[in-house]
Scaffold this active site. Structure first.
Site, PDB file in Angstrom:
ATOM      1  N   ASP A   1     -36.770  31.154  58.877  1.00 38.81           N
ATOM      2  CA  ASP A   1     -38.209  30.913  58.683  1.00 38.81           C
ATOM      3  C   ASP A   1     -38.604  29.534  59.222  1.00 38.81           C
ATOM      4  O   ASP A   1     -39.570  29.395  59.973  1.00 38.81           O
ATOM      5  CB  ASP A   1     -38.565  30.987  57.192  1.00 38.81           C
ATOM      6  CG  ASP A   1     -38.275  32.350  56.585  1.00 38.81           C
ATOM      7  OD1 ASP A   1     -38.014  33.304  57.333  1.00 38.81           O
ATOM      8  OD2 ASP A   1     -38.290  32.449  55.340  1.00 38.81           O
TER       9      ASP A   1
ATOM     10  N   GLU B   1     -31.862  32.987  55.661  1.00 34.70           N
ATOM     11  CA  GLU B   1     -33.267  33.401  55.687  1.00 34.70           C
ATOM     12  C   GLU B   1     -34.182  32.183  55.814  1.00 34.70           C
ATOM     13  O   GLU B   1     -35.091  32.138  56.644  1.00 34.70           O
ATOM     14  CB  GLU B   1     -33.599  34.157  54.382  1.00 34.70           C
ATOM     15  CG  GLU B   1     -35.077  34.444  54.178  1.00 34.70           C
ATOM     16  CD  GLU B   1     -35.593  35.476  55.169  1.00 34.70           C
ATOM     17  OE1 GLU B   1     -35.159  36.619  55.092  1.00 34.70           O
ATOM     18  OE2 GLU B   1     -36.429  35.118  56.029  1.00 34.70           O
TER      19      GLU B   1
ATOM     20  N   SER C   1     -38.116  39.589  58.721  1.00 34.32           N
ATOM     21  CA  SER C   1     -37.960  38.176  58.348  1.00 34.32           C
ATOM     22  C   SER C   1     -38.170  37.267  59.541  1.00 34.32           C
ATOM     23  O   SER C   1     -38.399  36.070  59.376  1.00 34.32           O
ATOM     24  CB  SER C   1     -36.550  37.923  57.815  1.00 34.32           C
ATOM     25  OG  SER C   1     -36.437  38.414  56.524  1.00 34.32           O
TER      26      SER C   1
END
Ligand SMILES: *[C@@H]1O[C@H](CO)[C@@H](O)[C@H](O)[C@H]1NC(C)=O
Ligand SMILES: *[C@@H]1O[C@H](CO)[C@@H](O)[C@H](O)[C@H]1NC(C)=O
Length: 440
Positions: free
Chosen positions: A151, A147, A323
């Site tokens: 990002d 994750e 996400s």
């Protein structure tokens, strides 16, 4: 006695807070083989050639979106200078010890400028802004580490000159609030690709942090979630911009073919939070949710089938989810700020008269269809305009390139989502004409 009361209150607050657990997006990771990642890189190269009219196009296939494709289809201003002078903070749980090294791998493969601690572009801090970085989340499929890499790498791909501060909370509970507070003190844009249950009443601790941050000019972006049902918190906060997901179809040359709502894009009416005054101006949101907060606000690509390639500890994964859409929104916000200055891109901006959107009118999530105007699957649509306001005068300040339009020539600025296959070879190096709702 007063002391005792305080102590009890404090304990109660802790108990309530410790009930909260947040999850990062589902990511839907798919391990990419060396051949596949080669193809993706190759395709990116071909996209560059495509601008010169050298490639043929294949209509409407979902495929991995590379950095240059992302910047192009989302009309990101600034070209190679995108994001200069801006700082984006990313809030995650746990440590992500490989994030900086993986970002170097990513930048290298996609020929992006390096973004390191040494050159001042990248910074990793603990939830209090210090250097006690928590251990990695070692769960399967990369967990919070993947994750985090999604990002970091997505923001760097959208706004390669923006500085990145990675704020690592000790846990996926209320420690994240502490990290958000730290993030808001270090950046003007805060990206949160995680969410959890709304609870039965307003979470006052984070709401206070968001309110103070907003007063100080910080914009918070949060993922709505990937299960196609109601959005989680903090996306449902009236002080946060909620980002939903689309499915994005591109032609082989990287130009946009079409966009529809991604079925996993969470959205709906909050059961706890009230609609902010900005959203109340949108009669469709009001008719859908009454006085309750409606989500999402805006959307970007979230479908793992049209996701991005992420480098993680020696492998590449194709990844999607809200996400992904959330760091796209955060990175784009940094690029627009860098190009145009202006006030924060908050709800007042998004529901005001200035921005323009590519409306997403097809597709659905579990409960709601996308449609003309505001809807509970994609919100207002894909934010594509570049200026903060028609009267902005700061475009020529600082490192901002004054020729931002020419560097985004492949931009489908006059394209509706349904525009087809006839673009890129006829697109010259000069800016496309800006007409209608889609640009400023
Ligand atoms: C890129 O273009 C070259 C030359 O036109 C072609 O041979 C190759 O198959 C293309 N690669 C991809 C992944 O589209
Ligand atoms: C990264 O990969 C190496 C080699 O496979 C492994 O030893 C290490 O534990 C991995 N680190 C993380 C954080 O996953």
């Amino acid at each position: 006695m007063n002391r005792l009361k305080l102590l009890i209150l404090f304990i109660c607050a802790c108990l309530v807070a410790s009930d909260v657990t947040f999850e990062h997006g589902r990511l839907f990771p798919r391990l990419l083989s060396a051949d596949q990642i080669e193809q993706i890189i190759q395709r990116d190269l071909n996209f560059t050639l495509g601008l010169l009219g050298l490639t043929r196009k294949r209509a409407g296939s979902a495929q991995v979106l590379t950095p240059s494709v992302l910047r192009s289809i989302y009309n990101v201003p600034g070209g190679a200078q995108a994001g200069a002078g801006q700082t984006v903070a990313i809030v995650v749980a746990y440590g992500a010890s490989t994030a900086e090294r993986d970002l170097a791998t990513y930048s290298n493969r996609y020929s992006l400028p390096s973004c390191t601690t040494a050159n001042g572009c990248f910074k990793k801090v603990d939830q209090n802004g210090g250097s006690s970085i928590p251990p990695d989340d070692t769960s399967a499929n990369g967990g919070w580490s993947l994750e985090t890499n999604l990002d970091v790498q997505t923001i760097h791909s959208i706004a390669p000159q923006a500085k990145i501060v990675l704020v690592c909370a000790n846990s996926a509970g209320s420690d994240l609030y502490t990290a958000v507070k730290t993030a808001a003190s270090m950046a003007s844009i805060v990206s949160m690709s995680w969410g959890g249950s709304e609870g039965s009443s307003v979470y006052t601790t984070p709401e206070n942090i968001f309110t103070t941050g907003h007063t100080n000019g910080v914009t918070f972006y949060a993922a709505t979630g990937d299960d196609g049902n109601n959005a989680g918190y903090p996306a449902t906060s009236p002080n946060v911009i909620a980002v939903g997901g689309t499915t994005t179809y591109t032609n082989t040359d990287g130009s946009l073919s079409s966009e529809s709502a991604w079925s996993g894009s969470a959205g709906g009416c909050s059961s706890v939070y009230t609609m902010n005054s900005a959203q109340k101006k949108n009669s469709q949101a009001v008719s859908l949710c009454g006085s309750k907060r409606a989500t999402p606000d805006i959307s970007y690509d979230g479908d793992p089938n049209s996701g991005v390639a992420v480098a993680y500890n020696g492998s590449w994964y194709q990844v999607g989810g809200t996400s992904l859409s959330t760091p796209i929104a955060s990175g784009r916000s940094a690029a627009v700020r860098a190009a145009n200055g202006g006030s924060p891109y908050d709800a007042a901006y998004f529901y005001g008269s200035t921005p323009s959107y590519r409306d997403v009118t097809t597709g659905k999530n579990t409960n709601y269809n996308a449609g003309t105007g505001y809807d509970l699957t994609t919100g207002l649509g894909v934010w594509v305009s570049q200026a903060s306001s028609a009267t902005t005068t700061s475009a020529t300040t600082s490192a901002t390139p004054s020729t931002t339009r020419t560097t985004t020539s492949a931009t489908p600025s006059t394209t509706r989502a349904t525009t087809s296959t006839t673009r890129a070879s006829t697109t010259s190096a000069t800016p496309t004409q800006c007409t209608g709702l889609l640009c400023l």
